[in-house]
Design a protein around this motif. Structure first.
Motif, PDB file in Angstrom:
ATOM      1  N   PHE A 237       0.828  -1.209   0.000  1.00 26.92           N
ATOM      2  CA  PHE A 237       0.000   0.000   0.000  1.00 26.92           C
ATOM      3  C   PHE A 237       0.862   1.258   0.000  1.00 26.92           C
ATOM      4  N   SER A 238       2.041   1.201   0.619  1.00 31.84           N
ATOM      5  CA  SER A 238       2.923   2.373   0.685  1.00 31.84           C
ATOM      6  C   SER A 238       3.472   2.772  -0.678  1.00 31.84           C
ATOM      7  N   ASP A 239       3.440   1.873  -1.662  1.00 31.56           N
ATOM      8  CA  ASP A 239       3.913   2.179  -3.017  1.00 31.56           C
ATOM      9  C   ASP A 239       2.817   2.762  -3.909  1.00 31.56           C
ATOM     10  N   MET A 240       1.590   2.855  -3.406  1.00 28.26           N
ATOM     11  CA  MET A 240       0.481   3.386  -4.205  1.00 28.26           C
ATOM     12  C   MET A 240       0.354   4.887  -3.983  1.00 28.26           C
ATOM     13  N   ALA A 241       0.293   5.623  -5.085  1.00 33.58           N
ATOM     14  CA  ALA A 241       0.221   7.081  -5.017  1.00 33.58           C
ATOM     15  C   ALA A 241      -1.211   7.590  -4.912  1.00 33.58           C
ATOM     16  N   ALA A 242      -2.182   6.766  -5.295  1.00 35.91           N
ATOM     17  CA  ALA A 242      -3.588   7.182  -5.305  1.00 35.91           C
ATOM     18  C   ALA A 242      -4.463   5.936  -5.165  1.00 35.91           C
ATOM     19  N   PRO A 243      -5.732   6.129  -4.828  1.00 31.56           N
ATOM     20  CA  PRO A 243      -6.644   4.979  -4.787  1.00 31.56           C
ATOM     21  C   PRO A 243      -6.786   4.346  -6.180  1.00 31.56           C
ATOM     22  N   ALA A 244      -7.132   3.087  -6.204  1.00 32.29           N
ATOM     23  CA  ALA A 244      -7.346   2.385  -7.465  1.00 32.29           C
ATOM     24  C   ALA A 244      -8.504   3.021  -8.229  1.00 32.29           C
ATOM     25  N   GLU A 245      -8.412   3.003  -9.560  1.00 28.97           N
ATOM     26  CA  GLU A 245      -9.472   3.512 -10.421  1.00 28.97           C
ATOM     27  C   GLU A 245     -10.081   2.354 -11.192  1.00 28.97           C
ATOM     28  N   VAL A 246     -11.397   2.374 -11.322  1.00 31.36           N
ATOM     29  CA  VAL A 246     -12.104   1.340 -12.073  1.00 31.36           C
ATOM     30  C   VAL A 246     -12.729   1.975 -13.303  1.00 31.36           C
TER      31      VAL A 246
END
Length: 87
Positions: free
Chosen positions: A48-57
């Motif tokens: 999770f620390s490598d994610m810059a933004a929430p996932a997009e669908v």
């Protein structure tokens, strides 16, 4: 508490076959306590620390795509999921 089946989504066989021909190597997503695992022949763990933004669908009709924007500026996609599972 969710069952293990609810923590993983994958695309179907026919969709996966055709998308594989077009270079879409990730076939699913597994949620873990520390992040996600992008499922393929060689699974890739993304904390999770490598994610810059929430996932997009996104998607059309019954086929969905989940996109992940990573902290290093890369974007990773898992395409061909059932739209209702992806969203």
């Amino acid at each position: 508490m969710q069952s293990p089946d609810e923590l993983e989504i994958t695309r179907g066989g026919v969709t996966g076959f055709f998308l594989g021909l077009f270079g879409k190597r990730f076939r699913g997503i597994r949620l873990t306590d520390t992040g996600i695992v992008l499922l393929s022949r060689r699974p890739q763990e993304v904390p999770f620390s490598d994610m810059a933004a929430p996932a997009e669908v996104s998607g059309i009709l019954w086929v969905g795509t989940v996109s992940f924007h990573l902290a290093d500026g890369l974007k990773t996609q898992v395409a061909g999921l059932k739209r209702r599972d992806a969203g």
